[in-house]
Design a protein around this motif. Structure first.
Motif, mmCIF file in Angstrom:
data_model
loop_
_atom_site.group_PDB
_atom_site.id
_atom_site.type_symbol
_atom_site.label_atom_id
_atom_site.label_comp_id
_atom_site.label_asym_id
_atom_site.label_seq_id
_atom_site.Cartn_x
_atom_site.Cartn_y
_atom_site.Cartn_z
ATOM 1 N N LEU A 1 -19.895 -5.244 -30.482
ATOM 2 C CA LEU A 1 -20.244 -4.741 -29.151
ATOM 3 C C LEU A 1 -18.980 -4.376 -28.368
ATOM 4 O O LEU A 1 -18.921 -3.328 -27.729
ATOM 5 C CB LEU A 1 -21.062 -5.780 -28.388
ATOM 6 C CG LEU A 1 -21.450 -5.414 -26.967
ATOM 7 C CD1 LEU A 1 -22.290 -4.134 -26.936
ATOM 8 C CD2 LEU A 1 -22.207 -6.563 -26.314
ATOM 9 N N LEU A 2 -17.969 -5.216 -28.449
ATOM 10 C CA LEU A 2 -16.706 -4.920 -27.773
ATOM 11 C C LEU A 2 -16.091 -3.638 -28.325
ATOM 12 O O LEU A 2 -15.596 -2.793 -27.571
ATOM 13 C CB LEU A 2 -15.740 -6.103 -27.917
ATOM 14 C CG LEU A 2 -14.433 -6.008 -27.159
ATOM 15 C CD1 LEU A 2 -14.669 -5.857 -25.659
ATOM 16 C CD2 LEU A 2 -13.579 -7.235 -27.433
ATOM 17 N N ALA A 3 -16.139 -3.450 -29.648
ATOM 18 C CA ALA A 3 -15.629 -2.226 -30.261
ATOM 19 C C ALA A 3 -16.410 -1.002 -29.782
ATOM 20 O O ALA A 3 -15.836 0.052 -29.527
ATOM 21 C CB ALA A 3 -15.681 -2.332 -31.785
ATOM 22 N N LEU A 4 -17.720 -1.154 -29.648
ATOM 23 C CA LEU A 4 -18.560 -0.064 -29.155
ATOM 24 C C LEU A 4 -18.167 0.322 -27.727
ATOM 25 O O LEU A 4 -18.018 1.501 -27.407
ATOM 26 C CB LEU A 4 -20.030 -0.490 -29.209
ATOM 27 C CG LEU A 4 -21.060 0.475 -28.668
ATOM 28 C CD1 LEU A 4 -21.146 1.708 -29.561
ATOM 29 C CD2 LEU A 4 -22.418 -0.213 -28.588
ATOM 30 N N LEU A 5 -17.974 -0.684 -26.865
ATOM 31 C CA LEU A 5 -17.565 -0.414 -25.480
ATOM 32 C C LEU A 5 -16.171 0.201 -25.424
ATOM 33 O O LEU A 5 -15.887 1.034 -24.562
ATOM 34 C CB LEU A 5 -17.644 -1.692 -24.650
ATOM 35 C CG LEU A 5 -19.055 -2.241 -24.451
ATOM 36 C CD1 LEU A 5 -19.009 -3.618 -23.796
ATOM 37 C CD2 LEU A 5 -19.910 -1.286 -23.647
ATOM 38 N N ARG B 1 -21.552 3.073 -19.926
ATOM 39 C CA ARG B 1 -22.960 3.286 -19.592
ATOM 40 C C ARG B 1 -23.670 3.984 -20.747
ATOM 41 O O ARG B 1 -24.775 3.625 -21.130
ATOM 42 C CB ARG B 1 -23.077 4.114 -18.313
ATOM 43 C CG ARG B 1 -24.488 4.289 -17.820
ATOM 44 C CD ARG B 1 -24.499 5.006 -16.461
ATOM 45 N NE ARG B 1 -25.777 4.891 -15.811
ATOM 46 C CZ ARG B 1 -26.819 5.687 -16.069
ATOM 47 N NH1 ARG B 1 -26.711 6.631 -16.966
ATOM 48 N NH2 ARG B 1 -27.954 5.513 -15.445
ATOM 49 N N LYS B 2 -22.998 4.973 -21.326
ATOM 50 C CA LYS B 2 -23.560 5.679 -22.480
ATOM 51 C C LYS B 2 -23.801 4.694 -23.630
ATOM 52 O O LYS B 2 -24.856 4.714 -24.271
ATOM 53 C CB LYS B 2 -22.605 6.792 -22.920
ATOM 54 C CG LYS B 2 -23.023 7.506 -24.174
ATOM 55 C CD LYS B 2 -21.974 8.525 -24.586
ATOM 56 C CE LYS B 2 -22.277 9.085 -25.968
ATOM 57 N NZ LYS B 2 -21.155 9.858 -26.482
ATOM 58 N N HIS C 1 -27.784 1.801 -26.806
ATOM 59 C CA HIS C 1 -27.982 0.718 -27.768
ATOM 60 C C HIS C 1 -28.841 -0.442 -27.259
ATOM 61 O O HIS C 1 -29.207 -1.318 -28.025
ATOM 62 C CB HIS C 1 -26.616 0.185 -28.218
ATOM 63 C CG HIS C 1 -25.847 1.198 -28.998
ATOM 64 N ND1 HIS C 1 -25.062 2.153 -28.404
ATOM 65 C CD2 HIS C 1 -25.778 1.455 -30.322
ATOM 66 C CE1 HIS C 1 -24.530 2.929 -29.328
ATOM 67 N NE2 HIS C 1 -24.948 2.528 -30.494
ATOM 68 N N PHE C 2 -29.125 -0.453 -25.974
ATOM 69 C CA PHE C 2 -29.933 -1.538 -25.408
ATOM 70 C C PHE C 2 -31.023 -0.951 -24.531
ATOM 71 O O PHE C 2 -30.772 -0.031 -23.757
ATOM 72 C CB PHE C 2 -29.075 -2.472 -24.539
ATOM 73 C CG PHE C 2 -28.010 -3.195 -25.299
ATOM 74 C CD1 PHE C 2 -28.276 -4.415 -25.889
ATOM 75 C CD2 PHE C 2 -26.745 -2.654 -25.436
ATOM 76 C CE1 PHE C 2 -27.291 -5.075 -26.601
ATOM 77 C CE2 PHE C 2 -25.751 -3.306 -26.137
ATOM 78 C CZ PHE C 2 -26.032 -4.528 -26.723
ATOM 79 N N GLU C 3 -32.218 -1.486 -24.648
ATOM 80 C CA GLU C 3 -33.286 -1.144 -23.719
ATOM 81 C C GLU C 3 -33.381 -2.301 -22.737
ATOM 82 O O GLU C 3 -33.602 -3.443 -23.137
ATOM 83 C CB GLU C 3 -34.613 -0.954 -24.446
ATOM 84 C CG GLU C 3 -35.705 -0.440 -23.541
ATOM 85 C CD GLU C 3 -36.971 -0.112 -24.311
ATOM 86 O OE1 GLU C 3 -38.041 -0.442 -23.782
ATOM 87 O OE2 GLU C 3 -36.872 0.444 -25.410
ATOM 88 N N LEU C 4 -33.173 -2.009 -21.461
ATOM 89 C CA LEU C 4 -33.127 -3.034 -20.416
ATOM 90 C C LEU C 4 -34.271 -2.834 -19.425
ATOM 91 O O LEU C 4 -34.699 -1.704 -19.192
ATOM 92 C CB LEU C 4 -31.802 -2.953 -19.655
ATOM 93 C CG LEU C 4 -30.532 -3.084 -20.486
ATOM 94 C CD1 LEU C 4 -29.326 -2.661 -19.686
ATOM 95 C CD2 LEU C 4 -30.377 -4.502 -20.965
ATOM 96 N N ALA D 1 -11.847 4.466 -13.555
ATOM 97 C CA ALA D 1 -13.079 3.673 -13.568
ATOM 98 C C ALA D 1 -14.300 4.558 -13.813
ATOM 99 O O ALA D 1 -15.247 4.145 -14.493
ATOM 100 C CB ALA D 1 -13.230 2.910 -12.259
ATOM 101 N N ARG D 2 -14.287 5.778 -13.295
ATOM 102 C CA ARG D 2 -15.407 6.708 -13.536
ATOM 103 C C ARG D 2 -15.539 7.028 -15.022
ATOM 104 O O ARG D 2 -16.634 7.075 -15.565
ATOM 105 C CB ARG D 2 -15.220 7.999 -12.750
ATOM 106 C CG ARG D 2 -15.549 7.873 -11.299
ATOM 107 C CD ARG D 2 -15.582 9.247 -10.640
ATOM 108 N NE ARG D 2 -15.762 9.122 -9.228
ATOM 109 C CZ ARG D 2 -16.935 8.877 -8.645
ATOM 110 N NH1 ARG D 2 -18.010 8.740 -9.371
ATOM 111 N NH2 ARG D 2 -17.013 8.773 -7.337
#
Length: 186
Positions: A69-73, A107-108, A113-116, A99-100
């Motif tokens: 997950l960290l690698a994905l971010l 966010r992408k 990868h997650f449905e919240l 930051a943008r």
């Protein structure tokens, strides 16, 4: 609480939190390294078996999930680069611009990868009633908490629940500890 009662998502959040704390706290990193070091030969643990226990394999799998997950971010939003960068010397406009970019990429990754879903559907700032028997894992009471339910208060944060996870499968030879490879332009 037993180890088996900690949910996957609680472990995932704990792994992410611990990863960031280890990065920024050298003393904690030393303690974690000592904790994760293989047992010395001749110790009871080392003598029992040369293979990892189920608990150790589960911990390794949880660490790989968190590192993935960290690698994905990092890949999508350059989160690690941003957090490791000392930003005090930069003007606010530059930090805001960076930051943008980080926000957009992370966010992408999150939405891809997650449905919240929100735990509470009322708008934040709305007066709400928390009934007797509420789920303390889903609702956190803050402020001047006295007496017993039902509680009346103001919704400050609606909370988030993960409904589904779609993380990429790990491929053979994947090293979860490599969050981002070094890049050399030729």
């Amino acid at each position: 609480m037993t180890d088996a009662s900690v949910s996957f998502f609680a472990r995932l959040w704990l792994a992410i939190l611990c990863a960031f704390r280890v990065v920024f706290d050298p003393r904690l990193a030393s303690r974690v390294r000592a904790l994760l070091a293989p047992p010395e030969e001749g110790t009871k643990e080392g003598a029992v078996s040369g293979t990892a226990s189920k608990e150790e394999r589960d911990a390794d799998a949880a660490n790989e999930d968190a590192l993935g997950l960290l690698a994905l971010l990092q890949r999508e939003g350059r989160l690690v680069d941003f957090l490791k960068q000392e930003i005090d010397a930069f003007p606010d406009a530059d930090v805001g611009a960076a930051a943008r970019v980080v926000h957009s990429g992370c966010r992408k990754a999150l939405l891809g990868h997650f449905e919240l879903s929100r735990i509470r559907t009322e708008p934040e700032g709305t007066a709400v009633t928390v009934p007797e028997g509420f789920d303390g894992r889903s609702i956190k009471l803050t402020g001047n908490v006295r007496g017993s339910a039902p509680y009346r208060g103001v919704l400050r944060h609606a909370g988030w629940r993960v409904d589904s996870v779609r993380l990429p499968a790990l491929v053979a030879g994947y090293d979860a500890k490599i969050i981002a490879p070094a890049e050399v332009e030729l």
